[in-house]
Design an enzyme around this catalytic site. Structure first.
Site, PDB file in Angstrom:
ATOM      1  N   ASN A   1       0.858  -1.187   0.000  1.00 12.13           N
ATOM      2  CA  ASN A   1       0.000   0.000   0.000  1.00 12.13           C
ATOM      3  C   ASN A   1       0.897   1.242   0.000  1.00 12.13           C
ATOM      4  O   ASN A   1       1.434   1.625   1.041  1.00 12.13           O
ATOM      5  CB  ASN A   1      -0.891  -0.046   1.254  1.00 12.13           C
ATOM      6  CG  ASN A   1      -1.799   1.161   1.359  1.00 12.13           C
ATOM      7  OD1 ASN A   1      -1.740   2.074   0.531  1.00 12.13           O
ATOM      8  ND2 ASN A   1      -2.628   1.182   2.378  1.00 12.13           N
TER       9      ASN A   1
ATOM     10  N   LYS B   1       3.205   0.770   3.129  1.00 15.72           N
ATOM     11  CA  LYS B   1       2.831  -0.247   4.126  1.00 15.72           C
ATOM     12  C   LYS B   1       2.851  -1.584   3.425  1.00 15.72           C
ATOM     13  O   LYS B   1       2.529  -1.659   2.232  1.00 15.72           O
ATOM     14  CB  LYS B   1       1.391  -0.018   4.605  1.00 15.72           C
ATOM     15  CG  LYS B   1       1.251   1.038   5.649  1.00 15.72           C
ATOM     16  CD  LYS B   1      -0.155   0.948   6.246  1.00 15.72           C
ATOM     17  CE  LYS B   1      -0.544   2.294   6.796  1.00 15.72           C
ATOM     18  NZ  LYS B   1      -1.944   2.562   6.789  1.00 15.72           N
TER      19      LYS B   1
ATOM     20  N   ARG C   1      -2.690  -1.833  -3.374  1.00 14.86           N
ATOM     21  CA  ARG C   1      -3.847  -0.955  -3.170  1.00 14.86           C
ATOM     22  C   ARG C   1      -3.668   0.253  -4.092  1.00 14.86           C
ATOM     23  O   ARG C   1      -2.617   0.889  -4.088  1.00 14.86           O
ATOM     24  CB  ARG C   1      -3.881  -0.482  -1.725  1.00 14.86           C
ATOM     25  CG  ARG C   1      -5.033   0.431  -1.465  1.00 14.86           C
ATOM     26  CD  ARG C   1      -4.997   0.965  -0.069  1.00 14.86           C
ATOM     27  NE  ARG C   1      -6.211   1.720   0.175  1.00 14.86           N
ATOM     28  CZ  ARG C   1      -6.536   2.210   1.338  1.00 14.86           C
ATOM     29  NH1 ARG C   1      -5.763   2.026   2.383  1.00 14.86           N
ATOM     30  NH2 ARG C   1      -7.659   2.886   1.482  1.00 14.86           N
TER      31      ARG C   1
ATOM     32  N   HIS D   1     -12.464   4.106  -0.059  1.00 12.44           N
ATOM     33  CA  HIS D   1     -12.531   3.105   1.019  1.00 12.44           C
ATOM     34  C   HIS D   1     -13.329   1.875   0.585  1.00 12.44           C
ATOM     35  O   HIS D   1     -13.880   1.153   1.438  1.00 12.44           O
ATOM     36  CB  HIS D   1     -13.221   3.642   2.295  1.00 12.44           C
ATOM     37  CG  HIS D   1     -12.500   4.751   2.997  1.00 12.44           C
ATOM     38  ND1 HIS D   1     -13.152   5.856   3.484  1.00 12.44           N
ATOM     39  CD2 HIS D   1     -11.198   4.919   3.291  1.00 12.44           C
ATOM     40  CE1 HIS D   1     -12.279   6.664   4.059  1.00 12.44           C
ATOM     41  NE2 HIS D   1     -11.075   6.112   3.940  1.00 12.44           N
TER      42      HIS D   1
ATOM     43  N   HIS E   1     -17.420   3.961   7.756  1.00 13.81           N
ATOM     44  CA  HIS E   1     -15.968   3.867   7.960  1.00 13.81           C
ATOM     45  C   HIS E   1     -15.513   5.208   8.537  1.00 13.81           C
ATOM     46  O   HIS E   1     -15.491   6.222   7.843  1.00 13.81           O
ATOM     47  CB  HIS E   1     -15.297   3.592   6.604  1.00 13.81           C
ATOM     48  CG  HIS E   1     -13.793   3.545   6.669  1.00 13.81           C
ATOM     49  ND1 HIS E   1     -13.068   2.387   6.445  1.00 13.81           N
ATOM     50  CD2 HIS E   1     -12.878   4.502   6.909  1.00 13.81           C
ATOM     51  CE1 HIS E   1     -11.783   2.641   6.561  1.00 13.81           C
ATOM     52  NE2 HIS E   1     -11.635   3.930   6.833  1.00 13.81           N
TER      53      HIS E   1
ATOM     54  N   GLY F   1     -12.448   7.002  10.282  1.00 17.72           N
ATOM     55  CA  GLY F   1     -11.047   7.013  10.698  1.00 17.72           C
ATOM     56  C   GLY F   1     -10.511   8.412  10.493  1.00 17.72           C
ATOM     57  O   GLY F   1     -11.241   9.392  10.640  1.00 17.72           O
TER      58      GLY F   1
ATOM     59  N   GLY G   1      -9.695   9.510   7.601  1.00 20.29           N
ATOM     60  CA  GLY G   1     -10.621   9.781   6.510  1.00 20.29           C
ATOM     61  C   GLY G   1     -11.875   8.972   6.792  1.00 20.29           C
ATOM     62  O   GLY G   1     -11.779   7.888   7.366  1.00 20.29           O
TER      63      GLY G   1
ATOM     64  N   ARG H   1     -10.182  17.093   7.068  1.00 21.24           N
ATOM     65  CA  ARG H   1     -10.926  17.440   5.842  1.00 21.24           C
ATOM     66  C   ARG H   1     -12.307  17.994   6.200  1.00 21.24           C
ATOM     67  O   ARG H   1     -12.955  17.481   7.120  1.00 21.24           O
ATOM     68  CB  ARG H   1     -11.095  16.200   4.959  1.00 21.24           C
ATOM     69  CG  ARG H   1      -9.800  15.798   4.282  1.00 21.24           C
ATOM     70  CD  ARG H   1      -9.962  14.501   3.528  1.00 21.24           C
ATOM     71  NE  ARG H   1      -9.035  13.501   4.039  1.00 21.24           N
ATOM     72  CZ  ARG H   1      -9.050  12.221   3.707  1.00 21.24           C
ATOM     73  NH1 ARG H   1      -9.941  11.766   2.862  1.00 21.24           N
ATOM     74  NH2 ARG H   1      -8.169  11.383   4.216  1.00 21.24           N
TER      75      ARG H   1
ATOM     76  N   ASP I   1      -7.064  14.311  15.967  1.00 23.16           N
ATOM     77  CA  ASP I   1      -7.168  12.970  16.549  1.00 23.16           C
ATOM     78  C   ASP I   1      -8.371  12.905  17.490  1.00 23.16           C
ATOM     79  O   ASP I   1      -8.437  13.644  18.479  1.00 23.16           O
ATOM     80  CB  ASP I   1      -5.863  12.667  17.309  1.00 23.16           C
ATOM     81  CG  ASP I   1      -5.792  11.225  17.733  1.00 23.16           C
ATOM     82  OD1 ASP I   1      -6.809  10.682  18.224  1.00 23.16           O
ATOM     83  OD2 ASP I   1      -4.717  10.616  17.579  1.00 23.16           O
TER      84      ASP I   1
ATOM     85  N   ARG J   1      -9.161  10.882  19.733  1.00 25.11           N
ATOM     86  CA  ARG J   1      -8.849  10.575  21.141  1.00 25.11           C
ATOM     87  C   ARG J   1      -8.588  11.862  21.922  1.00 25.11           C
ATOM     88  O   ARG J   1      -9.052  12.025  23.047  1.00 25.11           O
ATOM     89  CB  ARG J   1      -7.621   9.660  21.239  1.00 25.11           C
ATOM     90  CG  ARG J   1      -7.917   8.240  20.821  1.00 25.11           C
ATOM     91  CD  ARG J   1      -6.667   7.476  20.571  1.00 25.11           C
ATOM     92  NE  ARG J   1      -6.029   7.945  19.339  1.00 25.11           N
ATOM     93  CZ  ARG J   1      -5.185   7.244  18.616  1.00 25.11           C
ATOM     94  NH1 ARG J   1      -4.835   6.044  19.010  1.00 25.11           N
ATOM     95  NH2 ARG J   1      -4.668   7.722  17.513  1.00 25.11           N
TER      96      ARG J   1
ATOM     97  N   GLY K   1     -10.680   3.321  12.726  1.00 24.65           N
ATOM     98  CA  GLY K   1     -10.165   3.787  14.028  1.00 24.65           C
ATOM     99  C   GLY K   1     -11.207   4.344  14.975  1.00 24.65           C
ATOM    100  O   GLY K   1     -11.324   3.886  16.114  1.00 24.65           O
TER     101      GLY K   1
ATOM    102  N   ASN L   1     -13.445   2.105  17.867  1.00 22.20           N
ATOM    103  CA  ASN L   1     -12.920   2.352  19.213  1.00 22.20           C
ATOM    104  C   ASN L   1     -13.623   3.403  20.047  1.00 22.20           C
ATOM    105  O   ASN L   1     -13.308   3.544  21.220  1.00 22.20           O
ATOM    106  CB  ASN L   1     -11.440   2.749  19.110  1.00 22.20           C
ATOM    107  CG  ASN L   1     -10.598   1.635  18.548  1.00 22.20           C
ATOM    108  OD1 ASN L   1     -10.587   0.530  19.088  1.00 22.20           O
ATOM    109  ND2 ASN L   1      -9.932   1.893  17.437  1.00 22.20           N
TER     110      ASN L   1
ATOM    111  N   GLU M   1      -8.432  -4.184   5.472  1.00 22.55           N
ATOM    112  CA  GLU M   1      -8.269  -3.901   4.044  1.00 22.55           C
ATOM    113  C   GLU M   1      -7.165  -4.757   3.431  1.00 22.55           C
ATOM    114  O   GLU M   1      -7.274  -5.194   2.290  1.00 22.55           O
ATOM    115  CB  GLU M   1      -7.975  -2.404   3.848  1.00 22.55           C
ATOM    116  CG  GLU M   1      -9.205  -1.556   4.113  1.00 22.55           C
ATOM    117  CD  GLU M   1      -8.904  -0.090   4.309  1.00 22.55           C
ATOM    118  OE1 GLU M   1      -8.397   0.268   5.385  1.00 22.55           O
ATOM    119  OE2 GLU M   1      -9.174   0.700   3.385  1.00 22.55           O
TER     120      GLU M   1
HETATM  121  P1  AMP Z   1      -7.754   5.103  11.010  1.00 18.06           P
HETATM  122  O1  AMP Z   1      -7.611   6.148   9.945  1.00 18.06           O
HETATM  123  O2  AMP Z   1      -8.796   4.087  10.723  1.00 18.06           O
HETATM  124  O3  AMP Z   1      -6.436   4.504  11.427  1.00 18.06           O
HETATM  125  O4  AMP Z   1      -8.293   5.877  12.304  1.00 18.06           O
HETATM  126  C1  AMP Z   1      -7.472   6.783  12.969  1.00 18.06           C
HETATM  127  C2  AMP Z   1      -8.295   7.584  13.945  1.00 18.06           C
HETATM  128  O5  AMP Z   1      -8.985   6.718  14.862  1.00 18.06           O
HETATM  129  C3  AMP Z   1      -7.406   8.449  14.819  1.00 18.06           C
HETATM  130  O6  AMP Z   1      -7.282   9.723  14.294  1.00 18.06           O
HETATM  131  C4  AMP Z   1      -8.130   8.505  16.132  1.00 18.06           C
HETATM  132  O7  AMP Z   1      -8.800   9.743  16.158  1.00 18.06           O
HETATM  133  C5  AMP Z   1      -9.195   7.430  16.066  1.00 18.06           C
HETATM  134  N1  AMP Z   1      -9.134   6.554  17.235  1.00 18.06           N
HETATM  135  C6  AMP Z   1      -8.335   5.486  17.453  1.00 18.06           C
HETATM  136  N2  AMP Z   1      -8.577   4.958  18.665  1.00 18.06           N
HETATM  137  C7  AMP Z   1      -9.541   5.704  19.235  1.00 18.06           C
HETATM  138  C8  AMP Z   1     -10.240   5.678  20.486  1.00 18.06           C
HETATM  139  N3  AMP Z   1      -9.971   4.761  21.411  1.00 18.06           N
HETATM  140  N4  AMP Z   1     -11.190   6.611  20.711  1.00 18.06           N
HETATM  141  C9  AMP Z   1     -11.463   7.552  19.781  1.00 18.06           C
HETATM  142  N5  AMP Z   1     -10.857   7.631  18.596  1.00 18.06           N
HETATM  143  C10 AMP Z   1      -9.908   6.728  18.315  1.00 18.06           C
END
Ligand code: AMP
Length: 403
Positions: free
Chosen positions: A7, A14, A91, A180, A208, A210, A212, A241, A287, A289, A335, A339, A389
């Protein structure tokens, strides 16, 4: 039989090597910050712990050379002979209107792919560089391209058409493509397995979420609409975005800041792709989190960013519920989707009218497993399904090679 999945992002590579009999990962890793002063290399395999190194990697070709050499390393490698690798699955971000499904790489395919450099300037050239590097490092081993856009190509014309003059569609292929796709495809198949039904019998909305994010409306295994568009900028609010905005904001910003006219395309692309979304509204972080922690400690702009994102997702779910005339399942993945109980709970709050009710207890369970989080009263099954993926690309590559 082993399959290597590659990827190539705009500044990263990756990889995952699968043993396909068991679908187990036997090696995986990433090289990030390619082309910068210092690149970061993380790698692991079934015989080693994670190793982290700083390396100097000029481009994607060098990155792939490093990865392949390590896979074949006599001490720490997991491949003895190149013939063990049956196929390499790549990918690819954008398949435009030419690539409706995965394809085996030929000279014609490479030529066609180059036509889509302009449409996805950050990703497709990187994907292409990866294909050439693999051909050089693993001569004779076939490559398959798996496109992020392919799964969405079942959309009807009235869903993918933008209401701008028709010649931009005809001449420039400006239309909705969606992204995606591999993730939406994977989780919809896993959801069907959880229903113990075929995807042909189900109506699903896959979410989805994350860095994005995109949503897909899937009827009997076929995408009928999706939130991302001509590029991955359209749709719901994301980490950096903006998602959907009034397009008239673009010329208005330019007329308000005329000093940006000279490099307006770069200025606007950076503004909308890198400085907006959660980061733009909160001024704090992209982020989730960090946003959630800030919300909990009373940060008002973080709370606003959180609410704007959840509301934008809720609107798409509600719209697609109508498009599909009801759904069987609502699936959260990636993500944030996998989570964050807070985000899932906020999105699904007050959707009783659509038969969507999340169980507080089930939603709060921390798990990496596929699971149901809807209450027993909920007509719609709400599920959390971790996406995969890489595995989907490996499976697609195998199918493309042998069927
Ligand atoms: P991804 O692009 O699928 O890897 O998702 C990344 C995003 O998932 C990160 O920017 C985090 O904001 C979010 N994320 C990961 N773990 C958590 C969590 N425990 N609680 C809230 N958001 C999370």
């Amino acid at each position: 039989m082993k399959i290597l999945v590659v990827n190539c992002g705009s500044s990263s590579v990756k990889y995952t090597l699968f043993e396909m009999a068991s679908e187990k990962r036997i090696a995986w890793g990433v090289i990030e910050c390619i082309g910068l002063l210092e690149s970061h290399y993380k790698r692991q395999n079934i015989n080693t712990h994670e190793q982290k190194d700083c390396v100097k990697v000029a481009d994607h070709k060098e990155a792939i050379e490093i990865i392949i050499k390590d896979l074949f390393d006599k001490k720490i490698g997991v491949v003895v002979d190149a013939s063990e690798i049956a196929v390499v699955g790549h990918r690819v971000a954008h398949g435009g209107i030419k690539f409706l499904k995965s394809v085996l790489v030929t000279e014609k395919v490479k030529k066609d792919l180059k036509e889509y450099f302009a449409i996805a300037p950050l990703h497709n050239p990187a994907n292409y560089a990866g294909i050439l590097a693999i051909e050089k490092m693993l001569p004779g081993i076939p490559s398959v391209l798996v496109f992020d856009t392919a799964f969405h190509q079942t959309m009807p014309d009235y869903a993918y058409m933008y209401a701008i003059p028709y010649e931009y569609y005809e001449k420039d292929h400006i239309r909705k493509y969606g992204f995606h796709g591999t993730s939406h495809n994977y989780v919809s198949q896993r959801a069907a397995a959880m229903f113990r039904k075929s995807t042909d019998e189900l109506k699903l909305i896959t979410v989805h979420l994350g860095n994005g994010s995109s949503i897909a409306a899937i009827e009997r295994g076929k995408v009928v609409d999706t939130s991302m568009g001509f590029t991955p900028l359209q749709g719901v609010v994301m980490g950096t975005r903006c998602g959907d905005i009034d397009p008239a904001i673009v010329p208005y910003i330019l007329s308000t800041y005329p000093q940006q006219y000279k490099n307006s395309s770069e200025f606007l692309n950076t503004l909308m792709n890198k400085k907006s979304g959660l980061l733009g509204i909160s001024g704090l972080s992209a982020d989730m989190r960090i946003i959630v922690k800030a919300v909990e400690s009373g940060n008002k702009r973080a709370k606003l960013a959180f609410e704007v994102l959840c509301y934008s997702v809720k609107k798409y779910i509600s719209a697609y519920y109508g498009v599909l005339n009801g759904i069987d399942g609502l699936i959260f993945t990636a993500g944030i989707g996998e989570n964050s109980p807070l985000v899932r709970g906020r999105i699904c709050a007050n959707l009783h009218a659509l038969g969507i009710e999340v169980s507080l207890k089930k939603n709060n369970v921390k798990s990496r497993k596929e699971r149901l989080i809807s209450s027993s009263k909920s007509k719609v099954k709400v599920m959390v399904i971790p996406t995969d993926e890489e595995l989907m690309i490996a499976r697609e590559s195998k199918i493309c090679m042998y069927e």
